[in-house]
Structures are given as C-alpha cells and as structure tokens.
Scaffold this motif. Structure first.
Motif, mmCIF file in Angstrom:
data_model
loop_
_atom_site.group_PDB
_atom_site.id
_atom_site.type_symbol
_atom_site.label_atom_id
_atom_site.label_comp_id
_atom_site.label_asym_id
_atom_site.label_seq_id
_atom_site.Cartn_x
_atom_site.Cartn_y
_atom_site.Cartn_z
ATOM 1 N N GLY A 154 -34.250 -25.711 -10.748
ATOM 2 C CA GLY A 154 -33.915 -26.893 -9.938
ATOM 3 C C GLY A 154 -32.661 -27.583 -10.431
ATOM 4 O O GLY A 154 -32.451 -28.766 -10.176
ATOM 5 N N SER A 155 -31.817 -26.844 -11.136
ATOM 6 C CA SER A 155 -30.578 -27.421 -11.653
ATOM 7 C C SER A 155 -29.443 -26.426 -11.465
ATOM 8 O O SER A 155 -29.597 -25.235 -11.759
ATOM 9 C CB SER A 155 -30.754 -27.757 -13.139
ATOM 10 O OG SER A 155 -29.500 -28.004 -13.736
ATOM 11 N N LEU A 176 -32.253 -27.520 -17.258
ATOM 12 C CA LEU A 176 -31.654 -28.830 -17.494
ATOM 13 C C LEU A 176 -32.565 -29.580 -18.457
ATOM 14 O O LEU A 176 -33.739 -29.815 -18.150
ATOM 15 C CB LEU A 176 -31.528 -29.609 -16.177
ATOM 16 C CG LEU A 176 -30.828 -30.966 -16.305
ATOM 17 C CD1 LEU A 176 -29.346 -30.794 -16.642
ATOM 18 C CD2 LEU A 176 -30.967 -31.789 -15.023
ATOM 19 N N ALA A 177 -32.021 -29.929 -19.617
ATOM 20 C CA ALA A 177 -32.844 -30.630 -20.609
ATOM 21 C C ALA A 177 -32.029 -31.745 -21.235
ATOM 22 O O ALA A 177 -30.810 -31.623 -21.421
ATOM 23 C CB ALA A 177 -33.310 -29.663 -21.688
ATOM 24 N N THR A 178 -32.703 -32.832 -21.544
ATOM 25 C CA THR A 178 -32.029 -33.962 -22.181
ATOM 26 C C THR A 178 -33.049 -34.799 -22.940
ATOM 27 O O THR A 178 -34.255 -34.665 -22.733
ATOM 28 C CB THR A 178 -31.298 -34.831 -21.129
ATOM 29 O OG1 THR A 178 -30.539 -35.851 -21.809
ATOM 30 C CG2 THR A 178 -32.254 -35.499 -20.163
ATOM 31 N N ALA A 207 -38.221 -39.166 -11.153
ATOM 32 C CA ALA A 207 -36.879 -38.880 -10.614
ATOM 33 C C ALA A 207 -36.264 -37.686 -11.323
ATOM 34 O O ALA A 207 -35.577 -36.862 -10.699
ATOM 35 C CB ALA A 207 -35.980 -40.109 -10.752
ATOM 36 N N PHE A 208 -36.500 -37.559 -12.626
ATOM 37 C CA PHE A 208 -35.957 -36.398 -13.353
ATOM 38 C C PHE A 208 -36.551 -35.111 -12.790
ATOM 39 O O PHE A 208 -35.829 -34.167 -12.460
ATOM 40 C CB PHE A 208 -36.238 -36.501 -14.859
ATOM 41 C CG PHE A 208 -35.722 -35.306 -15.607
ATOM 42 C CD1 PHE A 208 -34.381 -35.215 -15.958
ATOM 43 C CD2 PHE A 208 -36.559 -34.245 -15.937
ATOM 44 C CE1 PHE A 208 -33.885 -34.086 -16.618
ATOM 45 C CE2 PHE A 208 -36.080 -33.117 -16.589
ATOM 46 C CZ PHE A 208 -34.740 -33.042 -16.935
ATOM 47 N N GLY A 209 -37.867 -35.098 -12.690
ATOM 48 C CA GLY A 209 -38.539 -33.889 -12.212
ATOM 49 C C GLY A 209 -38.299 -33.624 -10.736
ATOM 50 O O GLY A 209 -38.265 -32.467 -10.302
ATOM 51 N N GLY A 210 -38.117 -34.690 -9.960
ATOM 52 C CA GLY A 210 -38.050 -34.549 -8.507
ATOM 53 C C GLY A 210 -36.651 -34.377 -7.947
ATOM 54 O O GLY A 210 -36.494 -34.192 -6.740
ATOM 55 N N THR A 211 -35.640 -34.451 -8.793
ATOM 56 C CA THR A 211 -34.262 -34.327 -8.305
ATOM 57 C C THR A 211 -33.782 -32.892 -8.459
ATOM 58 O O THR A 211 -33.759 -32.357 -9.574
ATOM 59 C CB THR A 211 -33.311 -35.265 -9.099
ATOM 60 O OG1 THR A 211 -33.770 -36.602 -8.948
ATOM 61 C CG2 THR A 211 -31.875 -35.150 -8.620
ATOM 62 N N HIS A 212 -33.405 -32.270 -7.352
ATOM 63 C CA HIS A 212 -32.716 -30.972 -7.451
ATOM 64 C C HIS A 212 -31.278 -31.310 -7.826
ATOM 65 O O HIS A 212 -30.553 -31.931 -7.072
ATOM 66 C CB HIS A 212 -32.782 -30.202 -6.135
ATOM 67 C CG HIS A 212 -32.161 -28.845 -6.272
ATOM 68 N ND1 HIS A 212 -32.909 -27.700 -6.373
ATOM 69 C CD2 HIS A 212 -30.867 -28.460 -6.390
ATOM 70 C CE1 HIS A 212 -32.105 -26.660 -6.525
ATOM 71 N NE2 HIS A 212 -30.848 -27.105 -6.538
ATOM 72 N N SER A 213 -30.871 -30.906 -9.031
ATOM 73 C CA SER A 213 -29.678 -31.467 -9.648
ATOM 74 C C SER A 213 -28.461 -30.558 -9.541
ATOM 75 O O SER A 213 -28.536 -29.369 -9.846
ATOM 76 C CB SER A 213 -30.004 -31.727 -11.126
ATOM 77 O OG SER A 213 -28.857 -32.106 -11.820
ATOM 78 N N GLN A 217 -25.030 -35.741 -14.357
ATOM 79 C CA GLN A 217 -24.531 -37.017 -13.854
ATOM 80 C C GLN A 217 -25.316 -37.439 -12.602
ATOM 81 O O GLN A 217 -25.679 -38.612 -12.436
ATOM 82 C CB GLN A 217 -23.038 -36.899 -13.508
ATOM 83 C CG GLN A 217 -22.101 -36.817 -14.699
ATOM 84 C CD GLN A 217 -21.837 -35.391 -15.198
ATOM 85 O OE1 GLN A 217 -22.686 -34.516 -15.084
ATOM 86 N NE2 GLN A 217 -20.670 -35.169 -15.784
ATOM 87 N N GLN A 218 -25.557 -36.464 -11.709
ATOM 88 C CA GLN A 218 -26.291 -36.779 -10.476
ATOM 89 C C GLN A 218 -27.732 -37.181 -10.809
ATOM 90 O O GLN A 218 -28.282 -38.115 -10.205
ATOM 91 C CB GLN A 218 -26.282 -35.561 -9.548
ATOM 92 C CG GLN A 218 -26.829 -35.859 -8.176
ATOM 93 C CD GLN A 218 -27.100 -34.592 -7.359
ATOM 94 O OE1 GLN A 218 -27.313 -33.514 -7.910
ATOM 95 N NE2 GLN A 218 -27.072 -34.732 -6.058
ATOM 96 N N THR A 219 -28.321 -36.496 -11.783
ATOM 97 C CA THR A 219 -29.683 -36.840 -12.196
ATOM 98 C C THR A 219 -29.721 -38.241 -12.812
ATOM 99 O O THR A 219 -30.654 -39.014 -12.580
ATOM 100 C CB THR A 219 -30.202 -35.788 -13.206
ATOM 101 O OG1 THR A 219 -30.247 -34.522 -12.534
ATOM 102 C CG2 THR A 219 -31.581 -36.126 -13.706
#
Ligand code: URC
Length: 290
Positions: A154-155, A176-178, A207-213, A217-219
């Motif tokens: 999803g990233s 995608l990890a942070t 929002a982190f899990g639900g955003t196709h990134s 920056q967009q996340t």
C-alpha cells in the motif's frame, strides 16, 4: 558595543518519577520523566552572581516529587499544576515550562489472569506533554514518540526527478515504516486529556494504515488532517517521521529470485520527513513551541 545577556532559562531536567497507585491488591504504575525549565528575572545570577532570585533546581526536583504525593492524574494536568505553582509562588519566575514523557507499562498475565502487581514495559509509543505558563495563560502540547508502524504494502514512490546522481528505482509496491514522533497543540487549557490523547493516537494509526501512500509526505499530511478533523481542541500538529527504509535483497548471486519477500532493514541513513498540519484559523501559538 555592549555585551548583554540574552534569553535564558534553567531548571531540573529529566526527573525520573514513579508512582504506585494501590486499590487493594491491584496496583497501577505511573512512570514519568519530568523536565522543568523556568525563566524570569535572572539577570543578577548571570551578571553578579547574586542568587536571591534563583529557585534552586534541587527545589524544583523536590517539588515534582512532593506534588506526586497526592496523585498525578493526567500528565497534562500534572504539568499544568507544576507550571502554575512555580510562577505563582516565586516573584522572580515569570514563565515555566514543564515537559513530561510517560513511559508505558503493560500489566502482565500470570497464571492466565491479569497480574495485580507485575508489569512489562510496553513499546507502543510514549505519551508526551509540554505546558508553558506565563502567569496569565497556559499553552498545552500533547504528543507521542517512538510509535513504530509499518505497512507491508500500500505504498509507492515514483515520479521523482532524475539527475546524474539518481539511482533510486521507482516502486509501485514497497514497505513503508516509520517511528512516529508527533506533537500537537491544544487551543484550550482544559480538556478531557486522556480522551483527546487516545483519540489522536487511534486516528493517527487509522490514517497510517488506511492511506494508500505515494510518499511518506502524503501519509504525514493524511495523519495530520485526520487528527485535526477528529479533535476540535487541536489547532496544529507537527510530525517528525524517519523513513525506515526496507531494501529488497538481491538474492541473484545465490541463484535465487526475490519476489518481494526478503528485505534488508536499513538502520541509517534514513529519510527524515518533517511537517506541520494546522487549521488556517488556528489561534496564535504564543510561546508553546519555544
Ligand atoms: O516517501 C518517500 N519520500 C521521499 O522524499 C523519499 N526519498 C527517497 O529516496 N525515498 C522516499 N520516500
């Protein structure tokens, strides 16, 4: 030319405070790092060495522990109580900043049941606050540190400029990890802090899990927007997001393919994505961030 004293502040940093609350056999642990920083009429101590206006940092430390005697409550309230105390009891102190980091403990299960008095340090993010009080009003920050999160798909990251130094391959599917560090500014001095914090945390994660990134920056923006939409008392949120790169390992030297399954989790260097999301009618931040 004259040489003058500029901005200054002083205090006792990182007081390590643990309180045990007991309800019968059942214990609760509050584990805090509390930092106090005071400012005001401090010219004399710097210029002449006269200390009659200096509330000793040792006294500040003692005050933190003494105030914990009657209970801590929400960390935002504890910080407000301390900050107001220093300014209202010391004529020379004009502003106080109290920062608190709450270290999370999780109740152990012993013999299949929640233990009464046994805990393990848990790793899912650390709650923070910082209160600044100037004798008239208080500014309250909330936040979370070290909230490590990962999406295994999803990233994407592509469409960036290419020059003679660009080697990065465009990807439509990556990890995608942070480790989220976020600090938000409340526009109020009183609130249901626990509820606001829980909501902010749950909203961030959602929002982190639900955003196709398309980018971290967009996340970042998506997480900030979601928090501001969910919690009217929050005026602004600031993020610092290290991009914890996961590189696909080249297994070809071993005669193996790697269909997107084996990664090298790089430690450093890391991309560092920082940004603020705020309401366009946010009230002024005053000294909240300084
Ligand atoms: O989400 C990303 N944002 C960037 O700015 C960037 N730069 C980079 O090399 N990888 C990434 N990923």
């Amino acid at each position: 030319m004259a040489i003058v004293l500029g901005d200054n502040r002083y205090g006792k940093a990182e007081n390590r405070l643990v309180r045990v609350d007991r309800e019968g056999d059942e214990h609760r642990i509050t584990d805090l790092t509390v930092s106090v920083s005071l400012s005001g009429d401090m010219s004399d101590t710097h210029l002449t060495g006269a200390n009659d206006k200096v509330l000793a940092t040792d006294t500040q430390k003692n005050t933190v522990f003494a105030f914990a005697r009657d209970g801590i409550g929400e960390i935002e309230d504890f910080a407000l109580r301390l900050a107001r105390h220093f300014v209202s009891t010391q004529e020379s102190i004009h502003a106080a900043r109290v920062g608190i980091v709450a270290h999370p403990w999780e109740r152990l299960r012993v013999g299949g049941r929640p233990a009464h008095h046994s805990f393990a340090r848990s790793g899912a993010g650390t709650r923070t606050t910082r209160v600044t009080y100037d004798g008239e009003r208080a500014w309250v920050l909330g936040g979370v540190e070290d909230l490590t999160v990962l999406n295994s798909t999803g990233s994407e990251f592509w469409g960036f400029p290419r020059d003679e130094y660009t080697t990065l391959v465009e990807v439509k599917d990556r990890i995608l990890a942070t480790a989220v560090s976020a600090t938000w500014r409340y526009s109020v001095e009183e609130a249901d802090w626990a509820h606001a914090h829980e909501t902010a945390l749950a909203t961030l994660l959602d929002a982190f899990g639900g955003t196709h990134s398309q980018s971290l920056q967009q996340t970042l923006y998506a997480m900030g927007q979601a928090v501001l939409e969910a919690i009217p008392e929050i005026a602004e949120i600031r993020f610092s997001l290290p991009n914890k790169h996961h590189f696909l390992v080249d297994l070809e030297p071993f005669g193996l393919d790697n269909p997107g399954e084996v990664f090298y989790a790089a430690d450093r260097p890391y991309g560092l994505i920082e940004g603020t999301v705020l309401r366009d009618d946010a009230p002024p931040a005053g000294p909240a961030w300084s």
